[in-house]
Design a protein around this motif. Structure first.
Motif, PDB file in Angstrom:
ATOM      1  N   VAL A   1      11.415  -0.678  -5.061  1.00 32.19           N
ATOM      2  CA  VAL A   1      11.004  -1.170  -4.066  1.00 32.19           C
ATOM      3  C   VAL A   1       9.449  -0.606  -3.666  1.00 32.19           C
ATOM      4  CG1 VAL A   1      11.258  -1.517  -1.538  1.00 32.19           C
ATOM      5  CG2 VAL A   1      13.242  -1.779  -3.153  1.00 32.19           C
ATOM      6  N   CYS A   2       8.681  -1.300  -3.185  1.00 27.17           N
ATOM      7  CA  CYS A   2       7.260  -0.852  -2.826  1.00 27.17           C
ATOM      8  C   CYS A   2       6.767  -1.233  -1.537  1.00 27.17           C
ATOM      9  CB  CYS A   2       6.116  -1.426  -3.925  1.00 27.17           C
ATOM     10  SG  CYS A   2       6.235  -1.135  -5.570  1.00 27.17           S
ATOM     11  N   GLY A   3       6.059  -0.126  -0.727  1.00 25.21           N
ATOM     12  CA  GLY A   3       5.514  -0.360   0.434  1.00 25.21           C
ATOM     13  C   GLY A   3       4.046  -0.514   0.417  1.00 25.21           C
ATOM     14  N   ARG A   4       3.317  -1.379   1.179  1.00 25.40           N
ATOM     15  CA  ARG A   4       1.965  -1.313   1.182  1.00 25.40           C
ATOM     16  C   ARG A   4       1.451  -1.079   2.656  1.00 25.40           C
ATOM     17  NH1 ARG A   4      -0.392  -6.104  -2.067  1.00 25.40           N
ATOM     18  NH2 ARG A   4      -2.032  -5.616  -1.085  1.00 25.40           N
ATOM     19  N   LEU A   5       0.527  -0.173   2.908  1.00 28.90           N
ATOM     20  CA  LEU A   5       0.153  -0.162   4.273  1.00 28.90           C
ATOM     21  C   LEU A   5      -1.343   0.277   4.393  1.00 28.90           C
ATOM     22  CD1 LEU A   5       1.008   3.255   5.384  1.00 28.90           C
ATOM     23  CD2 LEU A   5       2.574   2.178   3.777  1.00 28.90           C
ATOM     24  N   ASP A   6      -1.935   0.044   5.447  1.00 30.98           N
ATOM     25  CA  ASP A   6      -3.267   0.763   5.940  1.00 30.98           C
ATOM     26  C   ASP A   6      -3.212   2.372   5.806  1.00 30.98           C
ATOM     27  OD1 ASP A   6      -5.383   2.042   7.272  1.00 30.98           O
ATOM     28  OD2 ASP A   6      -5.635  -0.070   8.276  1.00 30.98           O
ATOM     29  N   ALA A   7      -4.055   2.951   4.877  1.00 30.86           N
ATOM     30  CA  ALA A   7      -3.790   4.399   4.647  1.00 30.86           C
ATOM     31  C   ALA A   7      -4.103   5.212   6.208  1.00 30.86           C
ATOM     32  CB  ALA A   7      -4.845   4.760   3.637  1.00 30.86           C
TER      33      ALA A   7
ATOM     34  N   GLU B   1       8.049   8.006   3.783  1.00 31.53           N
ATOM     35  CA  GLU B   1       8.342   9.214   3.166  1.00 31.53           C
ATOM     36  C   GLU B   1       9.914   9.832   3.759  1.00 31.53           C
ATOM     37  OE1 GLU B   1       5.196  11.752   4.444  1.00 31.53           O
ATOM     38  OE2 GLU B   1       3.785  10.647   2.931  1.00 31.53           O
ATOM     39  N   LYS B   2      10.064   9.625   4.951  1.00 31.22           N
ATOM     40  CA  LYS B   2      11.517   9.795   5.416  1.00 31.22           C
ATOM     41  C   LYS B   2      12.404   9.010   4.643  1.00 31.22           C
ATOM     42  CE  LYS B   2      10.475  11.656  10.002  1.00 31.22           C
ATOM     43  NZ  LYS B   2      10.888  11.366  11.377  1.00 31.22           N
ATOM     44  N   LEU B   3      12.158   7.931   4.106  1.00 29.48           N
ATOM     45  CA  LEU B   3      13.092   7.093   3.322  1.00 29.48           C
ATOM     46  C   LEU B   3      13.159   7.604   1.999  1.00 29.48           C
ATOM     47  CD1 LEU B   3      12.160   3.624   4.715  1.00 29.48           C
ATOM     48  CD2 LEU B   3      14.400   4.789   5.057  1.00 29.48           C
ATOM     49  N   GLY B   4      12.452   8.532   1.411  1.00 34.01           N
ATOM     50  CA  GLY B   4      12.603   9.130   0.361  1.00 34.01           C
ATOM     51  C   GLY B   4      11.232   8.401  -0.899  1.00 34.01           C
ATOM     52  N   MET B   5      10.401   7.485  -0.231  1.00 32.90           N
ATOM     53  CA  MET B   5       9.344   6.891  -0.845  1.00 32.90           C
ATOM     54  C   MET B   5       8.373   7.874  -1.065  1.00 32.90           C
ATOM     55  SD  MET B   5       9.617   3.083   0.727  1.00 32.90           S
ATOM     56  CE  MET B   5       8.729   2.285  -0.688  1.00 32.90           C
ATOM     57  N   ARG B   6       7.418   7.830  -2.173  1.00 32.29           N
ATOM     58  CA  ARG B   6       6.475   8.694  -2.488  1.00 32.29           C
ATOM     59  C   ARG B   6       5.204   7.860  -2.586  1.00 32.29           C
ATOM     60  NH1 ARG B   6       9.298   7.912  -6.545  1.00 32.29           N
ATOM     61  NH2 ARG B   6       8.462   6.792  -8.259  1.00 32.29           N
ATOM     62  N   ARG B   7       3.918   8.559  -2.221  1.00 33.20           N
ATOM     63  CA  ARG B   7       2.692   7.708  -2.357  1.00 33.20           C
ATOM     64  C   ARG B   7       2.357   7.925  -3.902  1.00 33.20           C
ATOM     65  NH1 ARG B   7      -2.776   8.889   1.032  1.00 33.20           N
ATOM     66  NH2 ARG B   7      -3.338  10.063  -0.716  1.00 33.20           N
TER      67      ARG B   7
ATOM     68  N   VAL C   1      -0.082   2.794  -1.270  1.00 32.20           N
ATOM     69  CA  VAL C   1       1.006   2.262  -2.090  1.00 32.20           C
ATOM     70  C   VAL C   1       2.120   3.206  -2.119  1.00 32.20           C
ATOM     71  CG1 VAL C   1       2.069   0.956  -3.853  1.00 32.20           C
ATOM     72  CG2 VAL C   1      -0.330   0.324  -3.042  1.00 32.20           C
ATOM     73  N   TYR C   2       3.432   2.818  -1.628  1.00 29.21           N
ATOM     74  CA  TYR C   2       4.661   3.902  -1.750  1.00 29.21           C
ATOM     75  C   TYR C   2       5.707   3.069  -2.596  1.00 29.21           C
ATOM     76  CZ  TYR C   2       2.859   7.223   1.770  1.00 29.21           C
ATOM     77  OH  TYR C   2       2.038   8.097   2.605  1.00 29.21           O
ATOM     78  N   ALA C   3       6.275   3.877  -3.184  1.00 28.65           N
ATOM     79  CA  ALA C   3       7.495   3.148  -4.106  1.00 28.65           C
ATOM     80  C   ALA C   3       8.641   4.263  -3.963  1.00 28.65           C
ATOM     81  CB  ALA C   3       6.874   2.863  -5.014  1.00 28.65           C
ATOM     82  N   ILE C   4       9.793   3.666  -4.352  1.00 30.23           N
ATOM     83  CA  ILE C   4      11.081   4.326  -4.594  1.00 30.23           C
ATOM     84  C   ILE C   4      11.980   3.635  -5.590  1.00 30.23           C
ATOM     85  CG2 ILE C   4      12.304   3.305  -2.806  1.00 30.23           C
ATOM     86  CD1 ILE C   4      13.739   6.159  -2.508  1.00 30.23           C
TER      87      ILE C   4
END
Length: 69
Positions: free
Chosen positions: A17-23, A33-39, A58-61
């Protein structure tokens, strides 16, 4: 957000699962990051928003990393 990850990994059997956001959006980055995703990536001046170029993070787990909390 945790229920969405549960659906993605348990119900849909997603591998990743990926998350994209304004840096510049520090609060949203903290949530991921609290969900355990890493940049994993930072795309410099990748999107044109409100008349200016902005960076995208872009973050992912992976399913194997998700603890299911």
């Amino acid at each position: 957000c945790r229920p969405l990850l549960r659906i993605a990994f348990k119900t849909l059997e997603a591998h990743r699962v990926c998350g994209r956001l304004d840096a510049a959006n520090v609060a949203s980055a903290r949530v991921l990051e609290k969900l355990g995703m890493r940049r994993e990536a930072l795309f410099r001046e990748n999107e044109f928003v409100k008349g200016e170029w902005t960076d995208e993070a872009v973050y992912a787990i992976l399913a194997s990393e998700w603890t299911g909390d």
